[in-house]
Motif scaffolding. Structure first.
Motif, PDB file in Angstrom:
ATOM      1  N   ARG A 181      56.739  40.790  48.098  1.00 55.58           N
ATOM      2  CA  ARG A 181      55.165  40.545  47.720  1.00 55.58           C
ATOM      3  C   ARG A 181      55.010  40.422  45.999  1.00 55.58           C
ATOM      4  N   ALA A 182      53.591  39.985  45.977  1.00 55.61           N
ATOM      5  CA  ALA A 182      53.362  40.057  44.434  1.00 55.61           C
ATOM      6  C   ALA A 182      52.852  41.471  44.255  1.00 55.61           C
ATOM      7  N   LEU A 183      53.058  41.910  42.915  1.00 61.53           N
ATOM      8  CA  LEU A 183      52.588  43.064  42.607  1.00 61.53           C
ATOM      9  C   LEU A 183      50.985  43.020  41.981  1.00 61.53           C
ATOM     10  N   SER A 184      50.350  43.870  42.266  1.00 60.90           N
ATOM     11  CA  SER A 184      48.912  43.844  41.707  1.00 60.90           C
ATOM     12  C   SER A 184      48.867  44.620  40.299  1.00 60.90           C
ATOM     13  N   ALA A 185      47.546  44.571  39.564  1.00 61.32           N
ATOM     14  CA  ALA A 185      47.562  45.471  38.650  1.00 61.32           C
ATOM     15  C   ALA A 185      47.770  46.908  38.845  1.00 61.32           C
ATOM     16  N   ALA A 186      47.463  47.332  39.962  1.00 64.55           N
ATOM     17  CA  ALA A 186      47.489  48.818  40.210  1.00 64.55           C
ATOM     18  C   ALA A 186      49.119  49.220  40.404  1.00 64.55           C
ATOM     19  N   ASP A 187      49.728  48.246  41.305  1.00 66.09           N
ATOM     20  CA  ASP A 187      51.195  48.331  41.258  1.00 66.09           C
ATOM     21  C   ASP A 187      51.728  48.475  39.882  1.00 66.09           C
ATOM     22  N   LEU A 188      51.328  47.642  38.870  1.00 68.62           N
ATOM     23  CA  LEU A 188      51.858  47.740  37.444  1.00 68.62           C
ATOM     24  C   LEU A 188      51.634  49.009  36.918  1.00 68.62           C
ATOM     25  N   ALA A 189      50.435  49.509  37.021  1.00 65.98           N
ATOM     26  CA  ALA A 189      50.126  50.914  36.616  1.00 65.98           C
ATOM     27  C   ALA A 189      51.254  52.087  36.957  1.00 65.98           C
ATOM     28  N   THR A 241      53.700  40.165  21.093  1.00 59.65           N
ATOM     29  CA  THR A 241      53.545  40.184  22.374  1.00 59.65           C
ATOM     30  C   THR A 241      53.070  41.628  23.148  1.00 59.65           C
ATOM     31  N   ARG A 242      53.305  42.668  22.351  1.00 58.84           N
ATOM     32  CA  ARG A 242      52.590  43.952  22.898  1.00 58.84           C
ATOM     33  C   ARG A 242      51.183  43.840  22.878  1.00 58.84           C
ATOM     34  N   GLY A 243      50.675  43.316  21.826  1.00 59.33           N
ATOM     35  CA  GLY A 243      49.121  43.373  21.846  1.00 59.33           C
ATOM     36  C   GLY A 243      48.561  42.256  22.867  1.00 59.33           C
ATOM     37  N   HIS A 244      49.132  41.255  23.306  1.00 55.78           N
ATOM     38  CA  HIS A 244      48.769  40.564  24.799  1.00 55.78           C
ATOM     39  C   HIS A 244      48.940  41.270  25.869  1.00 55.78           C
ATOM     40  N   ILE A 245      50.200  42.344  25.980  1.00 57.49           N
ATOM     41  CA  ILE A 245      50.341  43.061  27.108  1.00 57.49           C
ATOM     42  C   ILE A 245      49.206  44.145  27.107  1.00 57.49           C
ATOM     43  N   ASP A 246      49.040  44.622  25.973  1.00 65.22           N
ATOM     44  CA  ASP A 246      47.880  45.880  25.878  1.00 65.22           C
ATOM     45  C   ASP A 246      46.626  45.238  26.424  1.00 65.22           C
ATOM     46  N   LEU A 292      44.164  46.348  29.525  1.00 72.51           N
ATOM     47  CA  LEU A 292      42.718  46.631  29.259  1.00 72.51           C
ATOM     48  C   LEU A 292      41.876  46.008  29.964  1.00 72.51           C
ATOM     49  N   ARG A 293      42.134  44.819  30.022  1.00 68.33           N
ATOM     50  CA  ARG A 293      40.971  43.798  30.977  1.00 68.33           C
ATOM     51  C   ARG A 293      41.056  43.977  32.284  1.00 68.33           C
ATOM     52  N   HIS A 294      42.156  44.538  33.049  1.00 67.70           N
ATOM     53  CA  HIS A 294      42.450  44.764  34.119  1.00 67.70           C
ATOM     54  C   HIS A 294      42.343  46.166  34.658  1.00 67.70           C
ATOM     55  N   GLY A 295      41.897  46.925  33.705  1.00 63.74           N
ATOM     56  CA  GLY A 295      41.939  48.738  33.944  1.00 63.74           C
ATOM     57  C   GLY A 295      43.270  49.129  34.268  1.00 63.74           C
ATOM     58  N   VAL A 296      44.259  48.616  33.603  1.00 65.74           N
ATOM     59  CA  VAL A 296      45.724  49.214  33.897  1.00 65.74           C
ATOM     60  C   VAL A 296      45.971  50.150  32.570  1.00 65.74           C
ATOM     61  N   ARG A 297      46.313  51.414  33.247  1.00 65.58           N
ATOM     62  CA  ARG A 297      46.936  52.325  32.039  1.00 65.58           C
ATOM     63  C   ARG A 297      48.393  52.164  32.267  1.00 65.58           C
ATOM     64  N   PRO A 298      49.318  51.460  31.487  1.00 67.23           N
ATOM     65  CA  PRO A 298      50.785  51.214  31.528  1.00 67.23           C
ATOM     66  C   PRO A 298      51.624  52.589  31.423  1.00 67.23           C
ATOM     67  N   ARG A 299      52.623  52.814  32.340  1.00 69.47           N
ATOM     68  CA  ARG A 299      53.355  54.000  32.271  1.00 69.47           C
ATOM     69  C   ARG A 299      54.547  53.592  31.355  1.00 69.47           C
ATOM     70  N   VAL A 300      54.321  53.753  29.913  1.00 66.13           N
ATOM     71  CA  VAL A 300      55.360  53.344  28.857  1.00 66.13           C
ATOM     72  C   VAL A 300      56.302  54.372  29.197  1.00 66.13           C
ATOM     73  N   ALA A 301      57.377  54.180  29.401  1.00 63.57           N
ATOM     74  CA  ALA A 301      58.673  55.187  29.624  1.00 63.57           C
ATOM     75  C   ALA A 301      59.359  55.021  28.184  1.00 63.57           C
ATOM     76  N   MET A 302      59.192  53.762  27.744  1.00 69.10           N
ATOM     77  CA  MET A 302      60.565  53.540  26.602  1.00 69.10           C
ATOM     78  C   MET A 302      59.581  52.407  25.720  1.00 69.10           C
ATOM     79  N   SER A 361      56.521  38.946  40.526  1.00 67.86           N
ATOM     80  CA  SER A 361      55.212  38.309  40.458  1.00 67.86           C
ATOM     81  C   SER A 361      54.151  39.101  40.457  1.00 67.86           C
ATOM     82  N   LEU A 362      53.071  38.841  39.795  1.00 67.63           N
ATOM     83  CA  LEU A 362      52.017  39.690  39.397  1.00 67.63           C
ATOM     84  C   LEU A 362      50.936  39.201  39.310  1.00 67.63           C
ATOM     85  N   LEU A 363      49.700  39.674  40.194  1.00 72.02           N
ATOM     86  CA  LEU A 363      48.363  39.217  40.324  1.00 72.02           C
ATOM     87  C   LEU A 363      47.447  40.076  39.964  1.00 72.02           C
ATOM     88  N   PRO A 364      46.571  39.612  38.977  1.00 71.83           N
ATOM     89  CA  PRO A 364      46.345  38.735  38.306  1.00 71.83           C
ATOM     90  C   PRO A 364      47.714  38.349  37.421  1.00 71.83           C
TER      91      PRO A 364
END
Length: 131
Positions: A16-24, A37-42, A46-56, A92-95
């Motif tokens: 299945r496609a992952l959600s923004a919550a799955d990404l978090a 590229t990192r600016g676009h990721i950030d 931010l737009r989707h309310g995700v706080r990424p778990r940046v391990a590295m 796959s990631l939605l959005p």
């Protein structure tokens, strides 16, 4: 841009496609803030309310590819880099992540060498999905 993981990563095996919550929830290896590229990721997060778990954070695409391919971390890479590497699976990631475009700026009446004209022709026909 593409969310990718190594072929053995649990997210790569999901159908299945992952959600923004799955990404978090995914531990990520991301390019450092030195990359546009990192600016676009950030911005996406931010737009989707995700706080990424940046391990590295890494300072080269090659290092990111190797860490993602052989490890337990997923990552977000430029599509051209992600699609050209064996051992990576696109998730796959939605959005979906935003796409990026390159622009070739030319002076309207400026001189263009044969090499510049050839490059412009190549750039107009380049499709990152097919290489």
């Amino acid at each position: 841009m593409a969310l990718v993981a190594g072929e053995g990563h649990p997210a790569a095996l999901a159908a299945r496609a992952l959600s923004a919550a799955d990404l978090a929830a995914l531990p990520l290896a991301l390019l450092s803030a030195d990359f546009v590229t990192r600016g676009h990721i950030d911005d996406y997060c931010l737009r989707h309310g995700v706080r990424p778990r940046v391990a590295m954070e890494v300072n080269s695409i090659g290092a990111a590819v190797e860490i993602i391919r052989h490890g337990v971390l997923a990552g977000i890479l430029p599509s051209a880099a992600a699609f050209s590497q064996p051992g990576l699976r696109r998730l796959s990631l939605l959005p979906p992540l935003p796409s990026r475009r390159a622009a070739l700026l030319l002076k309207r009446d400026g001189y263009r060498s044969a090499a510049a004209r050839a490059f412009a022709g190549f750039a107009r026909g380049f499709d990152p999905a097919t290489g």
